[in-house]
Design a protein around this motif. Sequence first.
Motif, PDB file in Angstrom:
ATOM      1  N   THR A 102      -6.566 -14.447  -1.362  1.00 26.29           N
ATOM      2  CA  THR A 102      -7.620 -13.244  -1.224  1.00 26.29           C
ATOM      3  C   THR A 102      -7.202 -13.045   0.319  1.00 26.29           C
ATOM      4  N   GLY A 103      -5.775 -13.081   0.800  1.00 24.46           N
ATOM      5  CA  GLY A 103      -5.618 -12.964   2.260  1.00 24.46           C
ATOM      6  C   GLY A 103      -5.618 -11.125   2.136  1.00 24.46           C
ATOM      7  N   PHE A 104      -4.490 -10.568   3.215  1.00 22.28           N
ATOM      8  CA  PHE A 104      -4.444  -9.275   3.057  1.00 22.28           C
ATOM      9  C   PHE A 104      -4.049  -8.504   2.041  1.00 22.28           C
ATOM     10  N   VAL A 105      -3.106  -9.170   1.111  1.00 19.60           N
ATOM     11  CA  VAL A 105      -2.319  -8.494   0.155  1.00 19.60           C
ATOM     12  C   VAL A 105      -3.532  -8.426  -0.928  1.00 19.60           C
ATOM     13  N   GLY A 106      -4.202  -9.795  -1.240  1.00 17.92           N
ATOM     14  CA  GLY A 106      -4.844  -9.979  -2.473  1.00 17.92           C
ATOM     15  C   GLY A 106      -6.232  -9.046  -2.218  1.00 17.92           C
ATOM     16  N   ILE A 126      -9.796 -16.038  -6.269  1.00 15.61           N
ATOM     17  CA  ILE A 126      -9.462 -17.436  -6.235  1.00 15.61           C
ATOM     18  C   ILE A 126      -8.592 -17.613  -4.902  1.00 15.61           C
ATOM     19  N   ASP A 127      -9.097 -18.481  -4.163  1.00 17.14           N
ATOM     20  CA  ASP A 127      -8.183 -18.863  -2.763  1.00 17.14           C
ATOM     21  C   ASP A 127      -8.551 -20.554  -2.526  1.00 17.14           C
ATOM     22  N   VAL A 128      -7.528 -21.015  -1.760  1.00 16.70           N
ATOM     23  CA  VAL A 128      -7.921 -22.356  -1.382  1.00 16.70           C
ATOM     24  C   VAL A 128      -9.131 -22.219  -0.319  1.00 16.70           C
ATOM     25  N   VAL A 154      -0.792 -13.023  -8.666  1.00 17.54           N
ATOM     26  CA  VAL A 154      -0.623 -13.955  -7.652  1.00 17.54           C
ATOM     27  C   VAL A 154      -0.286 -13.612  -6.189  1.00 17.54           C
ATOM     28  N   THR A 155      -0.947 -13.663  -5.364  1.00 21.01           N
ATOM     29  CA  THR A 155      -0.619 -13.265  -3.918  1.00 21.01           C
ATOM     30  C   THR A 155      -0.602 -14.283  -2.871  1.00 21.01           C
ATOM     31  N   ALA A 156      -0.877 -15.371  -3.409  1.00 22.00           N
ATOM     32  CA  ALA A 156      -1.083 -16.674  -2.378  1.00 22.00           C
ATOM     33  C   ALA A 156       0.208 -17.122  -1.800  1.00 22.00           C
ATOM     34  N   GLY A 157       0.165 -17.621  -0.662  1.00 24.27           N
ATOM     35  CA  GLY A 157       1.411 -17.990  -0.092  1.00 24.27           C
ATOM     36  C   GLY A 157       1.436 -17.716   1.658  1.00 24.27           C
ATOM     37  N   ALA A 158       2.419 -18.160   2.287  1.00 17.45           N
ATOM     38  CA  ALA A 158       2.586 -17.703   3.602  1.00 17.45           C
ATOM     39  C   ALA A 158       3.250 -16.370   3.433  1.00 17.45           C
ATOM     40  N   ALA A 159       2.970 -15.628   4.670  1.00 13.88           N
ATOM     41  CA  ALA A 159       3.405 -14.208   4.844  1.00 13.88           C
ATOM     42  C   ALA A 159       4.544 -14.368   5.856  1.00 13.88           C
ATOM     43  N   ILE A 218       3.471 -11.429 -10.119  1.00  8.37           N
ATOM     44  CA  ILE A 218       3.919 -12.255  -9.048  1.00  8.37           C
ATOM     45  C   ILE A 218       4.021 -11.040  -7.853  1.00  8.37           C
ATOM     46  N   VAL A 219       3.509 -11.311  -6.742  1.00 10.00           N
ATOM     47  CA  VAL A 219       3.444 -10.545  -5.426  1.00 10.00           C
ATOM     48  C   VAL A 219       4.063 -11.284  -4.288  1.00 10.00           C
ATOM     49  N   SER A 220       3.905 -12.535  -4.231  1.00  7.46           N
ATOM     50  CA  SER A 220       4.158 -13.347  -2.915  1.00  7.46           C
ATOM     51  C   SER A 220       5.646 -13.280  -2.957  1.00  7.46           C
ATOM     52  N   ASN A 221       6.024 -13.422  -1.574  1.00  2.00           N
ATOM     53  CA  ASN A 221       7.463 -13.475  -1.092  1.00  2.00           C
ATOM     54  C   ASN A 221       7.865 -14.850  -1.030  1.00  2.00           C
ATOM     55  N   PRO A 222       9.242 -14.940  -1.343  1.00  2.00           N
ATOM     56  CA  PRO A 222      10.343 -13.865  -1.763  1.00  2.00           C
ATOM     57  C   PRO A 222       9.984 -13.608  -3.129  1.00  2.00           C
ATOM     58  N   GLY A 272       7.595  -9.356 -11.623  1.00  2.00           N
ATOM     59  CA  GLY A 272       7.466  -9.497 -10.239  1.00  2.00           C
ATOM     60  C   GLY A 272       7.165  -8.023  -9.524  1.00  2.00           C
ATOM     61  N   SER A 273       6.431  -7.814  -8.716  1.00  2.00           N
ATOM     62  CA  SER A 273       6.145  -6.606  -8.088  1.00  2.00           C
ATOM     63  C   SER A 273       7.461  -5.969  -7.605  1.00  2.00           C
ATOM     64  N   GLY A 274       8.099  -6.557  -7.398  1.00  2.00           N
ATOM     65  CA  GLY A 274       9.739  -6.065  -7.153  1.00  2.00           C
ATOM     66  C   GLY A 274       9.888  -4.898  -6.021  1.00  2.00           C
ATOM     67  N   ALA A 285       1.115  -7.507   9.476  1.00  2.00           N
ATOM     68  CA  ALA A 285       1.280  -7.710   7.948  1.00  2.00           C
ATOM     69  C   ALA A 285       1.312  -6.248   7.415  1.00  2.00           C
ATOM     70  N   THR A 286       1.697  -6.382   6.259  1.00  2.00           N
ATOM     71  CA  THR A 286       1.779  -4.933   5.368  1.00  2.00           C
ATOM     72  C   THR A 286       0.936  -5.338   4.262  1.00  2.00           C
ATOM     73  N   TYR A 287       0.099  -4.296   3.913  1.00  2.00           N
ATOM     74  CA  TYR A 287      -0.979  -4.851   2.626  1.00  2.00           C
ATOM     75  C   TYR A 287      -1.334  -3.577   1.970  1.00  2.00           C
TER      76      TYR A 287
HETATM   77  P1  6V0 Z   1      -2.258 -13.955   4.102  1.00  2.00           P
HETATM   78  O1  6V0 Z   1      -3.355 -12.939   4.527  1.00  2.00           O
HETATM   79  O2  6V0 Z   1      -1.944 -15.138   4.865  1.00  2.00           O
HETATM   80  O3  6V0 Z   1      -3.051 -14.364   2.410  1.00  2.00           O
HETATM   81  C1  6V0 Z   1      -2.534 -15.482   1.802  1.00  2.00           C
HETATM   82  C2  6V0 Z   1      -3.766 -16.139   1.118  1.00  2.00           C
HETATM   83  O4  6V0 Z   1      -3.046 -17.128   0.173  1.00  2.00           O
HETATM   84  C3  6V0 Z   1      -4.786 -16.695   1.944  1.00  2.00           C
HETATM   85  O5  6V0 Z   1      -5.944 -16.359   1.867  1.00  2.00           O
HETATM   86  C4  6V0 Z   1      -4.569 -18.258   1.878  1.00  2.00           C
HETATM   87  O6  6V0 Z   1      -5.787 -19.024   1.893  1.00  2.00           O
HETATM   88  C5  6V0 Z   1      -4.216 -17.986   0.179  1.00  2.00           C
HETATM   89  N1  6V0 Z   1      -3.592 -19.513  -0.379  1.00  2.00           N
HETATM   90  C6  6V0 Z   1      -2.491 -20.111   0.351  1.00  2.00           C
HETATM   91  N2  6V0 Z   1      -2.272 -21.303  -0.482  1.00  2.00           N
HETATM   92  C7  6V0 Z   1      -3.004 -21.143  -1.536  1.00  2.00           C
HETATM   93  C8  6V0 Z   1      -3.473 -21.863  -2.737  1.00  2.00           C
HETATM   94  N3  6V0 Z   1      -2.364 -23.008  -3.016  1.00  2.00           N
HETATM   95  N4  6V0 Z   1      -3.980 -21.441  -3.731  1.00  2.00           N
HETATM   96  C9  6V0 Z   1      -4.686 -20.340  -3.444  1.00  2.00           C
HETATM   97  N5  6V0 Z   1      -4.760 -19.677  -2.308  1.00  2.00           N
HETATM   98  C10 6V0 Z   1      -3.689 -19.973  -1.633  1.00  2.00           C
HETATM   99  O7  6V0 Z   1      -1.011 -13.338   3.394  1.00  2.00           O
HETATM  100  P2  6V0 Z   1      -0.872 -11.903   2.927  1.00  2.00           P
HETATM  101  O8  6V0 Z   1      -1.768 -11.535   2.020  1.00  2.00           O
HETATM  102  O9  6V0 Z   1      -0.408 -11.045   3.979  1.00  2.00           O
HETATM  103  O10 6V0 Z   1       0.611 -12.083   2.158  1.00  2.00           O
HETATM  104  C11 6V0 Z   1       0.465 -12.753   0.849  1.00  2.00           C
HETATM  105  C12 6V0 Z   1       1.832 -12.762   0.353  1.00  2.00           C
HETATM  106  O11 6V0 Z   1       2.170 -11.539  -0.428  1.00  2.00           O
HETATM  107  C13 6V0 Z   1       2.944 -13.332   1.051  1.00  2.00           C
HETATM  108  O12 6V0 Z   1       3.852 -14.078   0.350  1.00  2.00           O
HETATM  109  C14 6V0 Z   1       3.635 -12.058   1.557  1.00  2.00           C
HETATM  110  O13 6V0 Z   1       4.984 -12.194   2.096  1.00  2.00           O
HETATM  111  C15 6V0 Z   1       3.625 -11.074   0.382  1.00  2.00           C
HETATM  112  N6  6V0 Z   1       3.794  -9.733   0.375  1.00  2.00           N
HETATM  113  C16 6V0 Z   1       4.472  -9.092  -0.644  1.00  2.00           C
HETATM  114  C17 6V0 Z   1       4.639  -7.946  -0.711  1.00  2.00           C
HETATM  115  C18 6V0 Z   1       5.550  -7.403  -1.954  1.00  2.00           C
HETATM  116  O14 6V0 Z   1       5.809  -6.175  -1.958  1.00  2.00           O
HETATM  117  N7  6V0 Z   1       5.666  -8.098  -3.020  1.00  2.00           N
HETATM  118  C19 6V0 Z   1       4.240  -7.164   0.265  1.00  2.00           C
HETATM  119  C20 6V0 Z   1       3.778  -7.653   1.482  1.00  2.00           C
HETATM  120  C21 6V0 Z   1       3.425  -9.065   1.512  1.00  2.00           C
END
Ligand code: 6V0
Length: 317
Positions: free
Chosen positions: A14-18, A37-39, A79-84, A120-124, A145-147, A232-234
């Motif tokens: 539930t970061g920027f993207v979620g 859901i978020d850690v 699924v959007t969790a993960g490092a950006a 799946i949305v998280s990158n790559p 994947g959102s691709g 960030a992009t969201y």
């Molecule tokens: P963000 O704002 O850092 O949010 C990530 C969230 O994931 C945070 O709230 C974390 O707490 C949470 N998180 C981390 N680990 C876990 C876990 N194990 N279980 C549950 N939650 C967890 O990042 P942002 O939202 O900006 O980006 C999220 C992902 O989307 C990144 O990988 C980006 O690179 C990716 N994007 C994908 C795009 C696409 O077109 N597919 C576009 C933009 C960003």
Amino acid sequence: MAAINIQKVGIIGTGFVGTSIAFTLLQKGLFSEMVLIDVNRDKAEGEAMDLSHGIPFAKPMAICAGDYDDIADAGLVIVTAGAAQKPGETRLDLVNKNVGIFKSIIPEIAKRNRDAILLIVSNPVDILTYVAWRLSGYPQERVIGSGTVLDSARLRYLLGQRLAVNPQSVHAYIIGEHGDSELAVWSEANVSGIALDQFCEFRGYRAHAENEQKIYEHVVNAAYDIIQKKGATYFGVGMAVGRIAEALFRDEHAVMPVSVNMRGIYGIKGDLFLSMPAIVGASGIEKVLPLDLSAGESERFFRSVTALQGIIDAIDL
Ligand code: 6V0
């Protein structure tokens, strides 16, 4: 296993993207239940509260922060969790961090829910869609994947601006990796059936190759430019994923360039997820529609294939 509820969506991360996706789904009036859901549980709870306060202005929806038990019956899990990406980082730089995170998420979903669609949305995103498919054991039609839906929207927007035409009338695809090796399929691009080059000439543009290259560079550098300026992009991705969710939810049979398993297409032998137009409906991917690429496009596409195959081969699952 609980019976599946297609009215229920789960969003992991539930970061920027979620949260942008959650906001889009609420605005669109899709789904009647949404579990976040978020850690960082506080973050998920805060976002659920904030979004809930908009419900009087939208369609009814139960929004809560939860855990994996709460999505055992969800029809769609996003699924959007993960490092950006950080400024200067490529999407592929995120592989190891995010594969580790997926190992803690995907099995938790799959052991409770065998029938959802995983989006799946998280990158790559192409690599992580492959990882989610492998870790979940789901059929490949239900791991998407959102691709390059976002990248193609960027392309259509820029062409629409340049040609002073509604981007919804512009039909043009970015395919391949959602990342640096992606390519624009200029040979198939058109404005409501009129070949792109011809439409450009109607608008007084003749230097096609040069203009195409400039627009492509804007698309491929868009995320870097936005991250440089605002971190960030969201919003764009939020709307792109909202559109994919809508096509799934409403069983639209809509054509969109999502990340799909390319095994057997263009002679690809391994399991490799990349973006290609596909028909998307309630059961997930109904059919992949390989484009008729020019020789140059095909060569570029296979550069994408080689780049991603090398990374997949090195992942330890
Ligand atoms: P963000 O704002 O850092 O949010 C990530 C969230 O994931 C945070 O709230 C974390 O707490 C949470 N998180 C981390 N680990 C876990 C876990 N194990 N279980 C549950 N939650 C967890 O990042 P942002 O939202 O900006 O980006 C999220 C992902 O989307 C990144 O990988 C980006 O690179 C990716 N994007 C994908 C795009 C696409 O077109 N597919 C576009 C933009 C960003």
